[in-house]
Design a protein around this motif. Structure first.
Motif, PDB file in Angstrom:
ATOM      1  N   VAL A 129       0.838  -1.200   0.000  1.00  0.00           N
ATOM      2  CA  VAL A 129       0.000   0.000   0.000  1.00  0.00           C
ATOM      3  C   VAL A 129       0.871   1.248   0.000  1.00  0.00           C
ATOM      4  CG1 VAL A 129      -1.702   1.324   1.298  1.00  0.00           C
ATOM      5  CG2 VAL A 129      -1.949  -1.146   1.085  1.00  0.00           C
ATOM      6  N   GLU A 130       1.931   1.244   0.790  1.00  0.00           N
ATOM      7  CA  GLU A 130       2.830   2.402   0.847  1.00  0.00           C
ATOM      8  C   GLU A 130       3.703   2.495  -0.396  1.00  0.00           C
ATOM      9  OE1 GLU A 130       5.106   2.189   4.386  1.00  0.00           O
ATOM     10  OE2 GLU A 130       3.456   2.794   5.712  1.00  0.00           O
ATOM     11  N   LYS A 131       4.119   1.350  -0.924  1.00  0.00           N
ATOM     12  CA  LYS A 131       5.068   1.362  -2.034  1.00  0.00           C
ATOM     13  C   LYS A 131       4.410   1.693  -3.370  1.00  0.00           C
ATOM     14  CE  LYS A 131       8.480  -0.008   0.614  1.00  0.00           C
ATOM     15  NZ  LYS A 131       9.575   0.923   0.980  1.00  0.00           N
ATOM     16  N   ILE A 132       3.256   1.116  -3.629  1.00  0.00           N
ATOM     17  CA  ILE A 132       2.666   1.242  -4.968  1.00  0.00           C
ATOM     18  C   ILE A 132       1.288   1.875  -4.972  1.00  0.00           C
ATOM     19  CG2 ILE A 132       3.980  -0.732  -5.802  1.00  0.00           C
ATOM     20  CD1 ILE A 132       1.541  -2.462  -5.538  1.00  0.00           C
ATOM     21  N   GLY A 133       0.704   2.150  -3.797  1.00  0.00           N
ATOM     22  CA  GLY A 133      -0.585   2.819  -3.743  1.00  0.00           C
ATOM     23  C   GLY A 133      -1.755   1.856  -3.617  1.00  0.00           C
ATOM     24  N   GLN A 134      -2.923   2.426  -3.374  1.00  0.00           N
ATOM     25  CA  GLN A 134      -4.118   1.619  -3.114  1.00  0.00           C
ATOM     26  C   GLN A 134      -4.628   0.933  -4.383  1.00  0.00           C
ATOM     27  OE1 GLN A 134      -3.693   4.753  -1.905  1.00  0.00           O
ATOM     28  NE2 GLN A 134      -3.383   4.152   0.223  1.00  0.00           N
ATOM     29  N   ASP A 135      -4.666   1.644  -5.495  1.00  0.00           N
ATOM     30  CA  ASP A 135      -5.186   1.044  -6.723  1.00  0.00           C
ATOM     31  C   ASP A 135      -4.388  -0.180  -7.134  1.00  0.00           C
ATOM     32  OD1 ASP A 135      -7.370   2.666  -7.147  1.00  0.00           O
ATOM     33  OD2 ASP A 135      -6.259   4.140  -8.327  1.00  0.00           O
ATOM     34  N   ILE A 152      -4.948  -3.125  -4.605  1.00  0.00           N
ATOM     35  CA  ILE A 152      -6.244  -3.779  -4.782  1.00  0.00           C
ATOM     36  C   ILE A 152      -6.272  -4.583  -6.077  1.00  0.00           C
ATOM     37  CG2 ILE A 152      -8.702  -3.312  -5.197  1.00  0.00           C
ATOM     38  CD1 ILE A 152      -8.437  -1.031  -3.167  1.00  0.00           C
ATOM     39  N   PHE A 153      -5.582  -4.112  -7.106  1.00  0.00           N
ATOM     40  CA  PHE A 153      -5.485  -4.886  -8.343  1.00  0.00           C
ATOM     41  C   PHE A 153      -4.802  -6.228  -8.076  1.00  0.00           C
ATOM     42  CE2 PHE A 153      -2.998  -6.148 -12.062  1.00  0.00           C
ATOM     43  CZ  PHE A 153      -3.986  -6.227 -13.032  1.00  0.00           C
ATOM     44  N   LEU A 154      -3.692  -6.209  -7.339  1.00  0.00           N
ATOM     45  CA  LEU A 154      -3.006  -7.464  -7.019  1.00  0.00           C
ATOM     46  C   LEU A 154      -3.862  -8.343  -6.117  1.00  0.00           C
ATOM     47  CD1 LEU A 154       0.630  -6.138  -6.426  1.00  0.00           C
ATOM     48  CD2 LEU A 154      -0.271  -7.310  -8.436  1.00  0.00           C
ATOM     49  N   HIS A 155      -4.588  -7.732  -5.206  1.00  0.00           N
ATOM     50  CA  HIS A 155      -5.493  -8.520  -4.354  1.00  0.00           C
ATOM     51  C   HIS A 155      -6.574  -9.187  -5.201  1.00  0.00           C
ATOM     52  CE1 HIS A 155      -7.556  -9.565  -0.580  1.00  0.00           C
ATOM     53  NE2 HIS A 155      -8.668  -9.364  -1.277  1.00  0.00           N
ATOM     54  N   PHE A 156      -7.070  -8.485  -6.204  1.00  0.00           N
ATOM     55  CA  PHE A 156      -8.077  -9.057  -7.095  1.00  0.00           C
ATOM     56  C   PHE A 156      -7.518 -10.281  -7.837  1.00  0.00           C
ATOM     57  CE2 PHE A 156      -9.306  -9.046 -11.647  1.00  0.00           C
ATOM     58  CZ  PHE A 156     -10.575  -9.590 -11.512  1.00  0.00           C
ATOM     59  N   LYS A 172       2.864  -8.514  -9.876  1.00  0.00           N
ATOM     60  CA  LYS A 172       3.362  -7.904  -8.643  1.00  0.00           C
ATOM     61  C   LYS A 172       4.726  -7.282  -8.880  1.00  0.00           C
ATOM     62  CE  LYS A 172       4.085  -8.962  -3.734  1.00  0.00           C
ATOM     63  NZ  LYS A 172       4.039 -10.028  -2.697  1.00  0.00           N
ATOM     64  N   TYR A 173       5.589  -7.974  -9.608  1.00  0.00           N
ATOM     65  CA  TYR A 173       6.891  -7.391  -9.935  1.00  0.00           C
ATOM     66  C   TYR A 173       6.725  -6.130 -10.790  1.00  0.00           C
ATOM     67  CZ  TYR A 173      11.414  -6.564 -12.033  1.00  0.00           C
ATOM     68  OH  TYR A 173      12.572  -5.959 -12.448  1.00  0.00           O
TER      69      TYR A 173
END
Length: 932
Positions: A101-107, A110-114, A632-633
């Motif tokens: 969340v800190e490194k790449i942001g919320q969007d 959440i994309f990776l979580h999806f 993710k990478y």
């Protein structure tokens, strides 16, 4: 070709052949060898490209890890990478969601979580589907092994001969599938809500101005003042003390700036080619056509490109300067902004205004200023409604029209022999040049389809802007939605059911011919359900093969070969401008719309075809399992989020997954009906879509408000001290002013190796200075170097910027406004900044002891080409406005309602800010507001 006989197909025979191809156009009966070949190709190619990535990554960090190079500060910088072949694996595996969340942001998080959620869903469904469907189908098909329809392993895995009591299995499994999907969606909804709440509590959001600002649109004429905006807010809720700002017309100013930037880029391109070898210039100077509408030249006339473009840039800069000066005297627009002292107050009022429209106006939380689509804000409800209706019409027409070329591409371009069978002349060419046409056949259909699908998001983005979307993130969500509908309709319905339609139509025609009955009687005697299910079973192996190919696409994506090739091609074979070379080294933005659409489409395929070809489930699960780490990478080290929405994509994604589940339930219900079984089986399928709708309503009521609003009125107010500090730093007029008012004008970039020749090629244009008259320029005042003695300063200044080879990297320009603007919200990862509390490029207010704004340059002699970003403290101590604005006097008669009659009015109206008399060249405004 003497002695060679080419068979000529009679027209009737050609028509019959074409009908036969249309009946089964996609050749979906894959043999075991074909499947194994496809499996080996996709997995093998994926391994090759993944290995290439591992080998090339340590030696090209500009392409494979630009975020490591450009991110500043421990918070945004990704974990360091070693130069080992597999040095990237450890950081990717170890970095957890909370850190992401800190490194790449919320969007991006959440994309990776999806993706991980999709992987988990497919793994569970694979165990259930393959464990139940496969044995059942194989056993039932084995009972009728003499049936030619079930000849082959893939046909035996499909429910060709399933009937009787075994059909109850499909009913039960449909319920189990829905429960599994809903469980993972509910679990993810909770995670996304937590991420959104943490986003609200983050330092960036808490310190930003947009977080406590409302956007007010559709304002009636009688309320188009600063006080009118405040009164509209008061009619919803009197809590708080908002600062109201009304917008003013800027007419053609954005178009002028766009033309100016286009002219600058054209000049850079001309100079890049002409000065490729400065010591050996071409014999002739470059020419170009005069722009249409240029009264100084005849239409289509050829002119000296350097002189013409330089003159055009100067004229446009002068027009922009005049347009900016005239803004204060122009009409007000039907939108504005209202900023509150605290986030609580803004969100509480936005929550209270959900279903209220005081005097026809709409109040909503304001997006980030960089996220706004400014030209859509003045549109009224009627215009937006009509444009939205026409937008849906255009998308529907495009979707319907594409079905024809989509079917013909799949039939004829994928197999040119079929085209030759219905076109005798082409058959002659095909027989004469089999190798050429064979090679072309292998690339033609994929190339045409790929080019169209690359163009499709661009088309949908323009249509969404035309429809009146207020923000870029809203536009991207609508683009994803439209892409998904397009893909499902064209690539799933049409592709899969086209064969069923033709089979059924030809069956009706054949029955009417044999039985000598009319078409309606033949239609009633033909079973459409059986034809539909047979077609779906026939096409299911194709989608299995299609999903296998996605593994190759995922590996190709991480290899970044296209970017490597583009960079090499540009540097070696073209003449890129310094600006283009710098932009090539910047981290690219992530295309959420396209990637979300692709993944949603794969989920839809898997859910729809699971009962008919259960192997699609483990193949899809494998794809998501692999891409969860590859993407993710890419998001940690390569891509950036250009416009951060804080995770607002989630609800749209949630709805699309539920839509795919409903579609799968409908197909399963049709399958039950086609088996002619007892009606209770069908009746038990009917509640499934209704239960999913109920689940959607439950999640919406449980989570959505917490995801949207920081406070709904049940949180403790901020202290008065905090409120006062925020009010001292108020900059609504600056932050939510139209970018055309403050955007610095682009300056042509030239390679430094051509420095000694510039004086000769500019022929009299060196003394003009692009920003000399406007005060808005961003030009670097280069002193020409005298040719006899390099290093000695010449006598005239030139309006361009010199860039050396060592400087052609985004690292040297990441803090520059013209490059940061292109980066959008992602610019925050490049340098330390205070959210959106200050605007780079906005002149600071004139205070005692501080430099004058740039528009005072000519009269006072100050040189203030410094940006606000270089002096952030000056902006945080008082209200600032874009150049051309001045603070308006307090309006008497309405105590406490003037946005300038606040506790900080001395800061806003004191001697630190110019009054109309201080800036006579700007003109005097009769409005009571700062301008937008």
């Amino acid at each position: 070709m003497a002695g060679t006989s080419v068979p000529v197909i009679l027209p009737r025979q050609g028509v019959n052949d074409m009908l036969q191809y249309l009946q089964n156009p996609f050749n979906t009966q894959l043999t075991t060898n074909a499947f194994l070949s496809s499996f080996g190709y996709s997995i093998g190619a994926a391994a090759v490209f993944a290995l290439l990535f591992c080998l090339l990554r340590p030696y090209n960090k500009t392409v494979y890890a630009p975020r490591v190079k450009h991110s500043q500060g421990e918070k945004h910088a990704p974990p360091p990478l070693t130069n080992g072949v597999f040095g990237w694996v450890g950081p990717v595996l170890k970095t957890r969601e909370q850190v992401l969340v800190e490194k790449i942001g919320q969007d991006a998080t959440i994309f990776l979580h999806f993706i991980r959620m999709s992987r988990n869903i497919m793994i569970v469904l694979s165990v259930i589907g393959c464990g139940v469907y496969l044995p059942l189908n194989i056993i039932e098909n084995g009972k009728q092994s003499e049936n030619p329809a079930v000849d082959g392993p893939f046909a035996k895995m499909s429910p060709y001969n399933l009937g009787g009591k075994p059909v109850w299995v499909h009913v039960v499994v449909s319920y189990v599938f829905d429960i599994v999907i809903c469980f993972f969606l509910w679990s993810s909804y909770r995670v996304v809500t937590r991420i959104r709440r943490e986003y609200f509590e983050s330092a960036e959001y808490q310190s930003s101005l947009h977080s406590r600002t409302l956007m007010v649109v559709d304002i009636a004429k009688s309320y188009r003042t600063d006080e009118g905006v405040a009164r509209l807010v008061d009619e919803v809720n009197t809590t708080g003390d908002p600062t109201g700002i009304i917008a003013r017309s800027i007419k053609g100013l954005p178009e002028l700036i766009e033309k100016h930037e286009e002219a600058v880029r054209d000049l850079e391109a001309v100079l890049s080619k002409y000065l490729k070898n400065p010591d050996k210039l071409p014999a002739k100077r470059p020419k170009c056509k005069a722009q249409k509408g240029d009264e100084a030249f005849a239409p289509g006339s050829k002119v000296d490109a350097i002189d013409y473009l330089t003159s055009r840039i100067e004229k446009l800069a002068a027009k922009i300067h005049e347009a900016r000066k005239a803004v204060g005297n122009r009409e007000v627009l039907p939108y504005g902004f209202a900023s509150f002292p605290s986030i609580n107050q803004a969100h509480e009022l936005a929550y209270a205004a959900r279903n209220k429209h005081p005097h026809g106006a709409t109040l909503r939380l304001a997006p980030k200023p960089s996220d706004l689509i400014w030209k859509n804000l003045p549109l009224d409800k009627k215009t937006r409604g009509w444009r939205n209706f026409m937008n849906n019409v255009y998308v529907g027409i495009l979707t319907a029209i594409w079905t024809i070329p989509n079917a013909l591409i799949a039939i004829f371009l994928a197999d040119l022999s079929k085209l030759g069978a219905v076109w005798p002349t082409f058959q002659t060419q095909l027989a004469a040049n089999p190798r050429f046409w064979g090679a072309l056949q292998g690339i033609l259909a994929p190339l045409v389809t790929t080019l169209f699908y690359m163009l499709l998001p661009v088309i949908f983005r323009r249509l969404s802007i035309y429809a009146g979307n207020y923000s870029k993130t809203e536009r991207e969500r609508h683009v994803t939605h439209k892409l998904y509908i397009f893909f499902v309709f064209n690539n799933l319905f049409i592709f899969s059911l086209f064969s069923a339609g033709w089979k059924f139509g030809l069956a009706v025609f054949h029955t009417s011919q044999v039985d000598h009955t009319d078409a309606w009687t033949s239609f009633k005697n033909t079973n459409p359900g059986n034809n539909l299910m047979a077609a779906i079973c026939d096409v299911s192996p194709f989608w299995l093969n299609y999903l296998l190919q996605r593994n190759f696409g995922a590996a190709l994506d991480i290899s970044q070969l296209s970017k490597l090739a583009k960079g090499w091609f540009s540097r070696k074979l073209l003449s890129p401008t310094p600006r283009e070379l710098i932009e090539l080294t910047a981290p690219p933005p992530f295309d959420y719309a396209s990637y979300y659409n692709n993944f949603l489409f794969y989920i839809t395929i898997a859910l729809v075809f699971a009962p008919f070809q259960p192997l699609v489930l483990p193949v899809t699960a494998f794809y998501f399992a692999m891409d969860a780490y590859l993407k993710k990478y890419l998001l940690m080290y390569v891509f950036v989020t250009k416009h951060e929405s804080g995770g607002e994509f989630w609800r749209m994604i949630f709805n699309r997954v539920l839509s795919a589940t409903v579609l799968a339930n409908i197909l399963a219900a049709i399958f039950v009906v086609s088996r002619k079984e007892i009606w209770p089986q069908f009746y038990l399928m009917l509640p499934l879509p209704l239960l999913l709708v109920g689940f959607k309503i439950y999640c919406m009521k449980t989570f959505d408000d917490d995801q949207t609003y920081y406070s709904k009125g049940d949180k403790k107010k901020m202290s008065d001290d905090n409120v006062h500090e925020r009010r001292k730093g108020e900059k609504v007029g600056t932050r939510f002013g139209h970018p055309a008012l403050y955007r610095k004008l682009m300056v042509p970039m030239v390679h430094s190796r051509a420095q000694h020749i510039l004086k000769d090629i500019y022929r009299g244009h060196l003394d003009t200075g692009l920003d000399q008259d406007t005060g808005y320029g961003d030009s670097y005042r280069m002193q020409n170097m005298a040719k006899p003695k390099p290093g000695q300063i010449g006598g005239s200044a030139a309006p361009f910027e010199l860039v050396s080879d060592s400087q052609m990297d985004f690292e040297h320009f990441k803090n520059r406004a013209d490059f940061r603007d292109e980066a959008g919200d992602s610019a925050s990862i490049y340098s330390k900044s205070i959210a959106d509390s200050s605007r780079a490029g906005t002149p600071s207010g004139l205070r005692s002891g501080s430099p004058a704004p740039s528009y005072f340059k000519q009269q006072s002699g100050y040189d203030t080409d410094k940006t606000a970003a270089s002096t952030p403290d000056s902006e945080l101590n008082g209200v600032t406005y874009p150049a051309g604005y001045f603070a308006a006097p307090t309006v008497s008669g309405t105590p406490g309602r003037s946005p300038l009659a606040r506790s900080d009015s001395d800061e806003m109206m004191g001697t630190g800010h110019p009054t109309p008399s201080d800036a006579p060249h700007l003109g005097r405004t009769t409005s009571n507001s700062p301008l937008l």
